[in-house]
Design a protein around this motif. Structure first.
Motif, PDB file in Angstrom:
ATOM      1  N   ALA A 252      20.520  72.536  56.310  1.00 52.40           N
ATOM      2  CA  ALA A 252      20.790  72.614  57.831  1.00 52.40           C
ATOM      3  C   ALA A 252      19.560  72.249  58.217  1.00 52.40           C
ATOM      4  CB  ALA A 252      21.348  73.805  58.227  1.00 52.40           C
ATOM      5  N   ALA A 253      19.495  71.793  59.558  1.00 59.52           N
ATOM      6  CA  ALA A 253      18.247  71.458  60.622  1.00 59.52           C
ATOM      7  C   ALA A 253      17.785  72.503  61.225  1.00 59.52           C
ATOM      8  CB  ALA A 253      18.548  70.221  61.364  1.00 59.52           C
TER       9      ALA A 253
ATOM     10  N   ASP B 192      19.148  61.419  66.313  1.00 58.13           N
ATOM     11  CA  ASP B 192      20.589  61.824  66.558  1.00 58.13           C
ATOM     12  C   ASP B 192      20.413  63.359  66.788  1.00 58.13           C
ATOM     13  OD1 ASP B 192      21.815  59.601  66.514  1.00 58.13           O
ATOM     14  OD2 ASP B 192      22.876  59.689  64.502  1.00 58.13           O
ATOM     15  N   MET B 193      19.599  64.203  66.120  1.00 58.86           N
ATOM     16  CA  MET B 193      19.689  65.449  66.187  1.00 58.86           C
ATOM     17  C   MET B 193      19.035  66.001  67.379  1.00 58.86           C
ATOM     18  SD  MET B 193      20.126  68.484  65.099  1.00 58.86           S
ATOM     19  CE  MET B 193      21.084  67.995  63.574  1.00 58.86           C
TER      20      MET B 193
ATOM     21  N   LYS C 151      26.194  66.436  67.517  1.00 60.31           N
ATOM     22  CA  LYS C 151      25.335  66.266  66.087  1.00 60.31           C
ATOM     23  C   LYS C 151      25.237  67.786  65.594  1.00 60.31           C
ATOM     24  CE  LYS C 151      23.027  64.129  62.710  1.00 60.31           C
ATOM     25  NZ  LYS C 151      23.637  63.234  61.910  1.00 60.31           N
ATOM     26  N   GLU C 152      25.917  68.155  64.764  1.00 57.16           N
ATOM     27  CA  GLU C 152      25.888  69.383  63.961  1.00 57.16           C
ATOM     28  C   GLU C 152      24.480  69.549  63.167  1.00 57.16           C
ATOM     29  OE1 GLU C 152      29.472  71.293  61.985  1.00 57.16           O
ATOM     30  OE2 GLU C 152      30.734  69.605  63.219  1.00 57.16           O
TER      31      GLU C 152
ATOM     32  N   ILE D  61      29.969  78.390  57.076  1.00 57.90           N
ATOM     33  CA  ILE D  61      28.523  78.166  57.269  1.00 57.90           C
ATOM     34  C   ILE D  61      28.308  77.354  58.567  1.00 57.90           C
ATOM     35  CG2 ILE D  61      26.142  77.317  56.461  1.00 57.90           C
ATOM     36  CD1 ILE D  61      27.214  78.209  53.781  1.00 57.90           C
ATOM     37  N   ARG D  62      29.292  76.289  58.590  1.00 58.11           N
ATOM     38  CA  ARG D  62      29.168  75.299  59.592  1.00 58.11           C
ATOM     39  C   ARG D  62      29.335  76.066  61.161  1.00 58.11           C
ATOM     40  NH1 ARG D  62      32.947  70.423  59.095  1.00 58.11           N
ATOM     41  NH2 ARG D  62      32.061  70.046  61.163  1.00 58.11           N
ATOM     42  N   LEU D  63      30.749  76.794  60.956  1.00 57.11           N
ATOM     43  CA  LEU D  63      31.043  77.480  62.190  1.00 57.11           C
ATOM     44  C   LEU D  63      29.869  78.791  62.637  1.00 57.11           C
ATOM     45  CD1 LEU D  63      34.761  78.155  61.255  1.00 57.11           C
ATOM     46  CD2 LEU D  63      33.901  76.413  62.920  1.00 57.11           C
TER      47      LEU D  63
END
Length: 300
Positions: free
Chosen positions: A89-90, A22-23, A42-43, A60-62
């Motif tokens: 995180a990836a 997915d990533m 996909k974040e 952090i997501r933003l």
């Protein structure tokens, strides 16, 4: 640290975990993704062990969505709540032990420029108020004085939330906490002013309840740090546990705090304005055209 590291090796695609596939297929790498598209891709950060309702995690997501080139970015952190999410995180993460994150980032940033030349390899420090203003303060300040070209983001929850609620340098005067029962006796540190005095090319304060604004300051900071000099972002990311903020009131609290004492502010050096205008077409920094003589009262 490049698009190659999120590509499948020939013949292995069908054996890779679904999360990985997915990533690669639906992640932000190599694309221009906006926070307005959240939920449609996909974040790089989805699962994490942070507390329910944590504003820091949203920020952090933003921030990671806003990275100009996430496939060419390395984050650096230190002890504290934030690294529990950042390390999930990836994108590559380096753990700077007990406040030495800006020293680690300085060496890392310089090394990447030597290794990759003109290719953009961004370094972004994300650490809490304890790691930035207290324990890591010396290295933070010296990295700014030396004009090290990376971005420092303070995740300011105004407390040592990861260790039970001690006051930090960024706690407000008078605040009573679990492990500061008599209330803080000193003023909150003015890190914004210190960043300006130390010569940062970009300085901003922001709260997480305005995603487009968070995206804007992150992009500017990373781009400026890439070529011009140090950038500093101070983000209010409340600790709903230590400050007893109900989970469903976290964003309401952020808005209240923004209106009260954490208003959006932005400082950009003239060199950085010119850079953003010429390199990336930021029209907001173009000189305003002079008004026609007839439009000025008293002028012919």
């Amino acid at each position: 640290m490049s698009l190659d590291y999120v590509k499948f090796s020939n013949g292995f695609e069908k054996f890779m975990p679904k999360e990985y596939r997915d990533m690669v297929e639906h992640g932000p790498f190599g694309k221009k993704i906006s926070v307005s598209q959240m939920g449609s891709f996909k974040e790089v950060l989805e699962e994490h062990p942070m507390c329910a309702g944590c504003a820091m995690t949203l920020f952090i997501r933003l921030a990671m969505i806003a990275f100009p080139n996430p496939e060419d970015t390395i984050t650096v952190g230190t002890a504290g709540c934030g690294r529990l999410a950042i390390s999930q995180a990836a994108i590559p993460f380096v753990y700077g032990n007990y406040g030495d994150q800006n020293g680690v980032a300085s060496g890392l940033s310089r090394g990447l420029r030597l290794r990759f030349g003109d290719k953009p390899k961004d370094v972004v420090v994300m650490a809490g108020d304890g790691g930035t203003a207290d324990i890591g303060f010396q290295q933070v300040l010296h990295s700014w004085f030396r004009k090290e070209r990376f971005t420092t983001i303070m995740l300011d929850n105004e407390v040592y939330g990861n260790t039970g609620g001690q006051e930090s340098g960024m706690t407000n005067r008078g605040a009573v906490l679990k492990m500061a029962p008599l209330g803080k006796k000193f003023e909150k540190m003015d890190m914004v002013q210190m960043a300006k005095v130390a010569g940062c090319a970009y300085v901003a304060t922001v709260v997480p309840n305005n995603p487009r604004r968070v995206e804007s300051v992150i992009k500017k900071a990373v781009l400026i740090a890439r070529e011009v000099g140090s950038a500093y972002i101070q983000a209010y990311t409340s600790c709903n546990i230590e400050y007893a903020i109900p989970t469903d009131k976290v964003m309401e609290d952020a808005k209240t705090v923004e209106n009260d004492r954490y208003a959006f502010s932005e400082y950009i050096s003239d060199e950085a304005k010119q850079y953003l205008t010429e390199r990336y077409g930021y029209k907001e920094f173009l000189p305003k055209p002079a008004a026609p003589a007839g439009a000025i009262p008293g002028k012919a």
